[in-house]
Design a protein around this motif. Structure first.
Motif, short mmCIF file in Angstrom:
data_model
loop_
_atom_site.label_atom_id
_atom_site.label_comp_id
_atom_site.label_asym_id
_atom_site.label_seq_id
_atom_site.Cartn_x
_atom_site.Cartn_y
_atom_site.Cartn_z
N THR A 130 11.63 5.24 -2.12
CA THR A 130 10.73 4.16 -2.53
C THR A 130 11.00 2.96 -1.62
O THR A 130 12.11 2.79 -1.11
CB THR A 130 10.97 3.70 -3.98
N THR A 131 9.97 2.16 -1.44
CA THR A 131 10.17 0.95 -0.64
C THR A 131 9.11 -0.09 -0.96
O THR A 131 8.16 0.17 -1.71
CB THR A 131 10.16 1.27 0.87
N GLU A 132 9.32 -1.28 -0.39
CA GLU A 132 8.33 -2.34 -0.45
C GLU A 132 7.71 -2.48 0.94
O GLU A 132 8.28 -2.03 1.92
CB GLU A 132 9.01 -3.67 -0.81
N THR A 133 6.55 -3.13 1.02
CA THR A 133 6.03 -3.50 2.34
C THR A 133 5.19 -4.76 2.22
O THR A 133 4.59 -5.01 1.17
CB THR A 133 5.23 -2.35 2.98
N GLY A 134 5.22 -5.56 3.30
CA GLY A 134 4.42 -6.78 3.34
C GLY A 134 3.10 -6.47 4.01
O GLY A 134 2.15 -5.99 3.37
N ALA A 135 3.04 -6.69 5.30
CA ALA A 135 1.81 -6.41 6.05
C ALA A 135 1.51 -4.91 6.09
O ALA A 135 0.41 -4.51 6.40
CB ALA A 135 1.94 -6.94 7.47
N GLY A 136 2.49 -4.10 5.78
CA GLY A 136 2.27 -2.66 5.79
C GLY A 136 2.93 -1.95 6.97
O GLY A 136 2.95 -0.73 7.02
N ARG A 159 0.54 -7.53 -2.99
CA ARG A 159 -0.87 -7.44 -3.32
C ARG A 159 -1.79 -8.14 -2.33
O ARG A 159 -2.82 -7.60 -1.92
CB ARG A 159 -1.13 -8.01 -4.73
N ILE A 160 -1.42 -9.36 -1.90
CA ILE A 160 -2.31 -10.09 -0.98
C ILE A 160 -2.50 -9.31 0.31
O ILE A 160 -3.60 -9.26 0.87
CB ILE A 160 -1.75 -11.52 -0.71
N SER A 161 -1.45 -8.64 0.78
CA SER A 161 -1.57 -7.84 2.00
C SER A 161 -2.34 -6.55 1.73
O SER A 161 -3.11 -6.09 2.57
CB SER A 161 -0.19 -7.51 2.57
N PHE A 162 -2.12 -5.97 0.56
CA PHE A 162 -2.86 -4.77 0.15
C PHE A 162 -4.36 -5.04 0.25
O PHE A 162 -5.15 -4.20 0.67
CB PHE A 162 -2.47 -4.42 -1.29
N GLU A 163 -4.74 -6.29 -0.14
CA GLU A 163 -6.16 -6.64 -0.10
C GLU A 163 -6.60 -7.07 1.31
O GLU A 163 -7.66 -6.69 1.77
CB GLU A 163 -6.44 -7.76 -1.12
N GLN A 164 -5.74 -7.86 1.98
CA GLN A 164 -6.11 -8.34 3.32
C GLN A 164 -6.10 -7.21 4.34
O GLN A 164 -6.81 -7.25 5.33
CB GLN A 164 -5.09 -9.39 3.81
N LYS A 165 -5.24 -6.23 4.15
CA LYS A 165 -5.03 -5.19 5.16
C LYS A 165 -5.20 -3.80 4.55
O LYS A 165 -4.25 -3.03 4.46
CB LYS A 165 -3.61 -5.34 5.75
N PRO A 166 -6.45 -3.47 4.14
CA PRO A 166 -6.65 -2.19 3.44
C PRO A 166 -6.33 -0.98 4.29
O PRO A 166 -6.07 0.10 3.77
CB PRO A 166 -8.15 -2.23 3.11
N PHE A 167 -6.31 -1.14 5.62
CA PHE A 167 -6.20 0.05 6.47
C PHE A 167 -4.79 0.57 6.61
O PHE A 167 -4.58 1.76 6.81
CB PHE A 167 -6.87 -0.21 7.80
N ARG A 168 -3.81 -0.31 6.49
CA ARG A 168 -2.44 0.21 6.58
C ARG A 168 -2.13 1.12 5.40
O ARG A 168 -1.40 2.09 5.55
CB ARG A 168 -1.43 -0.95 6.67
N ARG A 169 -2.72 0.84 4.22
CA ARG A 169 -2.44 1.77 3.12
C ARG A 169 -3.16 3.11 3.35
O ARG A 169 -2.65 4.16 2.95
CB ARG A 169 -2.79 1.15 1.77
N LEU A 170 -4.31 3.08 4.01
CA LEU A 170 -4.96 4.35 4.35
C LEU A 170 -4.10 5.13 5.36
O LEU A 170 -3.97 6.35 5.26
CB LEU A 170 -6.36 4.12 4.93
N MET A 171 -3.51 4.41 6.29
CA MET A 171 -2.58 5.05 7.24
C MET A 171 -1.45 5.75 6.52
O MET A 171 -1.10 6.89 6.82
CB MET A 171 -1.94 3.96 8.12
N MET A 172 -0.85 5.04 5.55
CA MET A 172 0.23 5.66 4.78
C MET A 172 -0.27 6.95 4.13
O MET A 172 0.45 7.96 4.08
CB MET A 172 0.74 4.70 3.71
N GLY A 173 -1.51 6.92 3.64
CA GLY A 173 -2.09 8.10 3.01
C GLY A 173 -2.23 9.27 3.97
O GLY A 173 -1.99 10.42 3.61
N VAL A 174 -2.63 8.99 5.20
CA VAL A 174 -2.74 10.07 6.20
C VAL A 174 -1.39 10.76 6.36
O VAL A 174 -1.31 11.98 6.50
CB VAL A 174 -3.24 9.51 7.55
#
Lengths: 451, 451
Positions: A130-136, A159-174
């Motif tokens: 498990t981890t945390e991330t800021g900008a992703g 959360r603010i980065s999750f919203e500002q930077k939706p694509f890094r979470r998609l990257m994590m998903g890949v």
């Protein structure tokens, strides 16, 4: 003239450099809730023992495992460049060298420690991180590393980065990682924050609390941190070790070494292998560059503080804005951490560093000039380092001195284009922490022991 | 075992290889509206004369200008890797080598020709370039190159990609480029299309018409094309020339060479420097990989056709689905072109290539397996090449043969994450051109001369 200084594959460092062997003032131990120094066993539910041993080691050189070197070889050695076009645009008497850590699969320096941490956890029999991330950047790096070593990966993203930077979470998903916004309903720590502040933008401190809570609950799960800790700084020293060899190849030595500083790891990675030279009398100006919205090294006290919002981590001796600090939502999400690596904090206290802070708009301006001259688009975090380069180049011109600057180009901004767009539309504001806000946010440390 | 095979900076090729010197069947000239072969002057309002000379040159080796080599040095030589983790996941008797062109500032192979074209236009006194782009890879590359050489840049981006991939246009903006969706109201060609089909997803053919129209109108403006033309193939041969040296370094030679093929340039860039070996009797299986939704090489006739929708370009001898073809909105925007480079088309007609087509979902599946084993996330275009690698690896296993595969990893997918997300959510469909649709779309070439 060619601008890129390669190393051969067989010149990649085979050992990390551990600054703990050479600290002018050794680090104080972290403290437990009772105010007493903690031991390795106190961390065993959070980290695997092989990484805890690295965390406290004072061996100068630590071997890099073959499996980690194999993974490194995907993007290491990373190229060192002379930024001739950017130099020309500035018109100042400086030579500017930069180490490009954006060539990794996740696009930043973070995989240097992510693959190491994934490897050591795997070797220890752990199944899930498990981890945390800021900008992703960190979440992506760990998701990539977990995919490579066959571990599950859970990421709590501010959360603010999750919203500002939706694509890094998609990257994590890949890469098969599972990323959720923090604070979440999945943990007690997250639920507590949401109950009292449902609209919070979140913070790295909160996300860390959530990740640690889930790690402690399950014996097959451990927690991985992308910065701050000693073993993270250690893994990042491959950057500076390579840079030394590359600078030697062109007979250059830096007068000034610059890195942006959130938790401190990319700055440390480049700077630490040069610190001993300074201790031995060499004149080097080390500049960690941070946002004025989160001025940890430039304005926060050196104190004992928790690494997370809920106070689950031990107290660490470091510069801290207070573990309850909620930074303004600037785009450089990776620089919005309340604390600073104890090793970096200690060097600053010993007068070996000259921290500087910058406004977000001057950083974007520097980043755009960079992209238009040197080609690669920097992350907003990296643009803080570039802003420092610009400031130092202009200072050199004013003083009529020739300088050689080396900085860490810590990551690309291809997933941060919304911020660039907002800057170019004139929508961004500069935010500076007021004296009153500073007094307020550090108050949560009043009851902690003094280092 | 290290997986990356570097070249030193001084091993970067200093000349491009021109396949026109060695074509088994020389290319036929393009034809004008009157059906007669055109001369260099007929193209002078669209391209600068130095590039027109390259377009028709039959010199085998063409020097790369120093200024272009300087720009190349930012990301070239690009690394060649052995994909050991992907091989292990497939469990087939193949060695897989890939050339990583995703390390350029724009993230694909496109800058190899973008910086060359920007340089030659600048040298010819041009102030502004116009172009088309599909997925945005080419528009980004040209915007970056124009920033470097001080040219203005205007990009007409296929509307469906403009909407699907909002971030590549922001990237162009960071580099100072001006990107608009095509068809636009800015040109007669665009207005004509919008009048009869206001909801069109657009096409590369339409965007090319718009870009050429603006180039012709202004003597300081020229047009730049990211694929198809001979000089573009020429510039991309740096890829294959480097790959040859890198393969030699590990004593490997490819049985199979694979590249995805939209207009043909990344396939050509890797393949052309190996074609002469095949002409001289070496057994190499060249596989251009294309989408079943846009099966130019696998199903379209070899014909004389325009490169653009409005019929502004000369007629070129190539495989074409017809210049009015509007492809289905698959995510691999760079592979949605109706035509194919005349040089690639001619090789296919001569039986030197074995083109294959793939469905978009099998490509995403291959791309995700790639990311989880090898780390780097491929562009959807690149995933077509990876799907071909998977198919050939399985074939080798069935046949009980050992094979060495070399393919062009043409670009990263960090700006294509929406497509990955939609695939993982099960939202994507496979689209195959029906026989009836094929008959319909090629009809617009009925009146053209036969090559």
């Amino acid at each position: 003239m060619s601008q890129k200084i390669f190393l051969r594959d067989d010149e990649i460092p085979r050992q990390w450099y551990n600054l703990q062997a050479d600290m002018p003032t050794p680090l104080r131990s972290p403290l437990g809730r009772d105010g007493k120094p903690i031991g390795p066993e106190d961390l065993a539910s959070v980290f695997p023992m092989n990484l805890i041993e690295q965390e406290i080691s004072t061996e100068r050189w630590i071997d890099i495992p073959e499996e980690v070197l194999d993974a490194y070889s995907l993007w290491r050695p990373s190229p060192l460049y002379r930024a001739t076009e950017f130099e020309r645009a500035l018109g100042c008497p400086v030579k500017i060298y930069y180490k490009n850590e954006g060539v990794s699969p996740a696009g930043s320096h973070k995989p240097n420690t992510a693959v190491a941490q994934a490897y050591y956890n795997k070797a220890f029999g752990i199944k899930r991180l498990t981890t945390e991330t800021g900008a992703g950047q960190w979440g992506c790096a760990l998701a990539m590393a977990c995919a490579r070593f066959g571990l599950e990966c859970k990421v709590f993203m501010v959360r603010i980065s999750f919203e500002q930077k939706p694509f890094r979470r998609l990257m994590m998903g890949v890469w098969g990682g599972n990323c959720v916004p923090s604070p979440s309903q999945e943990t007690q720590a997250g639920r507590n924050v949401l109950a009292r502040a449902p609209d919070t933008p979140g913070s790295l401190g909160i996300a860390i609390s959530e990740a640690i809570e889930q790690a402690i609950e399950d014996p097959n799960t451990r927690y991985a941190l992308g910065s701050v800790l000693n073993h993270v700084m250690l893994h990042q020293t491959v950057i500076g070790l390579e840079a030394r060899k590359q600078m030697e190849r062109v007979n250059a030595y830096p007068d000034i070494i610059i890195g942006c500083a959130g938790g401190g790891s990319n700055f440390a990675g480049l700077a630490f292998p040069f610190v001993l030279d300074k201790i031995h009398g060499k004149e080097i100006d080390f500049i960690p560059a941070e946002p004025k919205a989160c001025p940890t090294l430039t304005r926060a006290p050196f104190a004992y503080d928790h690494g997370d919002e809920a106070g689950m981590t031990p107290l660490m001796p470091m510069h801290s804005l207070g573990h309850k600090f909620i930074p303004a939502p600037i785009h450089a999400g990776g620089l919005r951490y309340h604390g600073m690596a104890p090793l970096v904090s200690r060097l600053a206290m010993d007068g070996l560093l000259r921290p500087q802070s910058y406004h977000q708009r001057e950083c974007y301006e520097a980043g755009i000039l960079w992209a238009r001259t040197e080609g690669f688009i920097p992350a907003p975090e990296t643009s803080h380092a570039i802003a420092a380069v610009v400031a130092e180049a202009r200072k050199a011109k004013e003083e009529g001195k020739e300088k050689t600057i080396l900085f860490n180009w810590s990551g690309h901004g291809l997933l941060d284009l919304i911020g660039y767009d907002r800057f170019m539309r004139g929508e961004l504001q500069d935010v500076e922490l007021s004296e009153e806000e500073l007094r307020d946010c550090v108050r949560c440390m009043d009851s902690h022991p003094r280092p």
